[in-house]
Scaffold this active site. Structure first.
Site, mmCIF file in Angstrom:
data_model
loop_
_atom_site.group_PDB
_atom_site.id
_atom_site.type_symbol
_atom_site.label_atom_id
_atom_site.label_comp_id
_atom_site.label_asym_id
_atom_site.label_seq_id
_atom_site.Cartn_x
_atom_site.Cartn_y
_atom_site.Cartn_z
ATOM 1 N N LYS A 79 37.362 -5.018 59.621
ATOM 2 C CA LYS A 79 37.476 -5.130 61.388
ATOM 3 C C LYS A 79 36.058 -5.362 61.982
ATOM 4 C CE LYS A 79 39.864 -3.340 65.595
ATOM 5 N NZ LYS A 79 40.572 -2.203 65.871
ATOM 6 N N SER A 154 44.693 -3.846 68.221
ATOM 7 C CA SER A 154 43.348 -4.769 68.147
ATOM 8 C C SER A 154 42.825 -5.075 66.880
ATOM 9 C CB SER A 154 42.233 -3.876 69.032
ATOM 10 O OG SER A 154 42.051 -2.777 68.194
ATOM 11 N N SER A 178 46.313 0.474 67.358
ATOM 12 C CA SER A 178 45.599 -0.771 66.949
ATOM 13 C C SER A 178 45.702 -0.936 65.418
ATOM 14 C CB SER A 178 44.205 -0.622 67.626
ATOM 15 O OG SER A 178 44.212 -1.144 68.743
HETATM 16 N N1 GLN Z 1 46.367 -1.299 72.776
HETATM 17 C C1 GLN Z 1 45.774 -0.045 73.147
HETATM 18 C C2 GLN Z 1 44.638 -0.495 74.195
HETATM 19 O O1 GLN Z 1 44.457 -1.611 74.599
HETATM 20 C C3 GLN Z 1 45.174 0.546 71.927
HETATM 21 C C4 GLN Z 1 44.146 -0.099 71.649
HETATM 22 C C5 GLN Z 1 43.584 0.644 70.179
HETATM 23 O O2 GLN Z 1 44.341 1.402 69.545
HETATM 24 N N2 GLN Z 1 42.186 0.434 69.719
HETATM 25 O O3 GLN Z 1 43.758 0.442 74.515
#
Ligand code: GLN
Length: 495
Positions: A79, A154, A178
């Protein structure tokens, strides 16, 4: 060659260690696959062709001289919020579009030491804020099961790359879901260990008290191998946990005899629609058929998870992202004085969702509001953790949905709140720091859609019970085989 792009990590490592095929051959096959499907999938922000070839050749030389590696030659997607020395590490943001990492994140370093070969830096929502990858400022990633749908986020690029056989293991980071959400959307195993188990050193911070690195893989065994390679104390991360790590990959069970699995009363799956409800019902029956005892547990504070997270995460992000000021890292847009330069750099470098979070977080931390918002959110967080501790008095694991729907179409969640709702089932575990994973559990055809899309079953364990968690997921996976097939022909499984 006795391994191919659809092999699991264990088989690739076995073949490469036994010199039945070279790491270089595995890398070439993977790069060829990337070249053929990337135009459709778009999983990567950069493909590391030269680095992958050089890394494979160096590994082959060490194997020729007698060394052996648990992940020898395994193609790895990283990532793009994890530093890899000498590569551009963007966080999916214009702010870091040209930033070259001067060092390598500890987790990535551990994977390299185990013999894995990074083949690319994977797309992501900007600074890991989002649930669809649509917040990336630098590229579009599509779901390999249906190119008109998002891969989740994400860690969407990591998920798409593994589902499309462009890598064998993807590294993701999970702050509120995410890793688990994109895994569910792409029919993968996505595993977030206990907070502090895997070093965050070299992971560009979003919300430091929640961020945790973990693997996305096509089966539980690969997730266990990656976890075994990465878990452990790191003096470079102040929140790293100094506690012995039990290996997991050699302890995976085939049944669930004697395991009590809690089903959360507040997570009523009826409201998700009949077809989704049926999939989760079936999953519980399958767990029972493996010998598990299903018990009802309560998480009375479950509904406070989202509100709590969406104060704590933005508060921490507003502080973490203050360092992107045009001076030390990344983008600079000049102005007449320092303040104007800061302002212009941040205005040009950050996208709308990142700006929204910085504003909310700064507000929640400002004097006069701090007690009303941030402190109360911290108290609610404690209550969520207590709820889990109580629930685990009567069960060993908790089973829940990973997401409230399968992968949705691009641009279909236009207001931020509907996007935030995607994390309803994953956020409570993040607030409590618990190890949790998503494992494929079946298919539904979304309304108006033509293709069946995967769903994920989320299993959660008490703190540090990674071994029991992976073991149960393995038993379930072996009995159900929902993840036995991934889209080899991208054009065929899509329109
Ligand atoms: N979707 C969640 C957010 O927007 C979690 C994102 C994540 O786990 N990095 O914060």
């Amino acid at each position: 060659m006795s391994s191919n792009i659809s092999s699991g990590a264990k088989e690739i490592a076995r073949a490469v260690n036994a010199r039945e095929c070279s790491a270089r051959e595995v890398v070439e096959a993977t790069l060829a696959r990337i070249a053929s499907v990337e135009p459709q999938v778009g999983a990567y922000l950069s493909v590391l062709e030269r680095e992958a070839r050089d890394g494979a050749d160096a590994l082959d030389a060490r194997i020729a001289s007698g060394e052996r590696f648990p992940l020898a030659g395994v193609p790895l997607a990283v990532k793009d919020n994890m530093a890899l020395e000498g590569t551009v590490t963007t966080c999916g943001s214009k702010m870091l579009e040209r930033w070259v990492a001067p060092y390598t994140a500890s987790a990535v370093r551990s994977m390299l030491a185990a013999g894995a070969i990074p083949v690319g830096k994977a797309n992501m929502d900007e600074f890991a804020m989002g649930s669809s990858c649509e917040n990336s400022a630098l590229g579009v990633t599509r779901n390999p099961y249906d190119l008109e749908r998002v891969p989740g986020g994400s860690s969407g690029g990591s998920a798409a790359s593994v589902a499309a056989y462009e890598a064998t293991i993807g590294l993701g980071s999970d702050t509120g879901g995410s890793i688990r959400e994109p895994a569910a959307f792409c029919n993968l195993v996505g595993f977030k260990p206990t907070y502090g188990r895997i070093s965050r050193y070299g992971l560009i911070a979003f919300a430091s008290s929640l961020d945790q690195i973990g693997p996305l893989t096509r089966n539980v065994e690969d997730a266990a191998l990656a976890y075994d390679a990465m878990a452990g104390f790191d003096p470079m991360d102040a929140t790293s946990v100094d506690r012995a790590v039990e290996p997991t990959a050699n302890a995976l069970r085939e049944d669930l005899q004697g395991v009590r699995i809690g089903v959360v009363k507040q997570f009523d799956t009826h409201k998700l629609g009949n077809d989704i409800d049926d999939v989760y019902d079936r999953a519980l029956h399958d767990l029972e058929a493996l010998g598990a005892e299903i018990v009802e547990v309560e998480l009375p504070t479950a509904d406070y998870g989202l509100a709590t997270y969406y104060l704590i995460a933005p508060a921490e992000c507003s502080s973490n992202l203050a360092r992107f000021d045009g001076v030390r890292y990344g983008l600079r847009v000049d102005g007449n004085d320092v303040a104007e330069m800061n302002e212009r750099s941040r205005a040009a470098g950050f996208g709308p969702e990142v700006k929204r979070r910085i504003l909310i977080g700064t507000y929640a931390l400002s004097s006069g509001y701090y007690d009303a918002y941030y402190v109360r959110a911290q108290k609610a967080r404690t209550l969520v953790a207590r709820d889990f501790a109580k629930a685990f008095e009567s069960c060993d694991l908790i089973a829940a949905p990973a997401t409230s729907s399968p992968a949705f179409r691009f641009k279909s969640k236009s207001d931020p709140y509907s996007m935030y709702l995607m994390d309803y089932y994953t956020i409570p575990m993040s607030l409590a720091g618990l190890p949790a994973l998503s494992v494929p559990c079946g298919w539904v055809t979304p309304e108006g859609g033509e293709r069946a899309m995967p769903l994920g079953l989320q299993l959660t364990a008490p703190l540090f019970a990674e071994r029991a968690l992976l073991s149960a997921a393995h038993a379930y996976e072996r009995a159900t085989m929902h993840a036995s097939k991934h889209p080899m022909q991208i054009a065929e499984v899509t329109r």
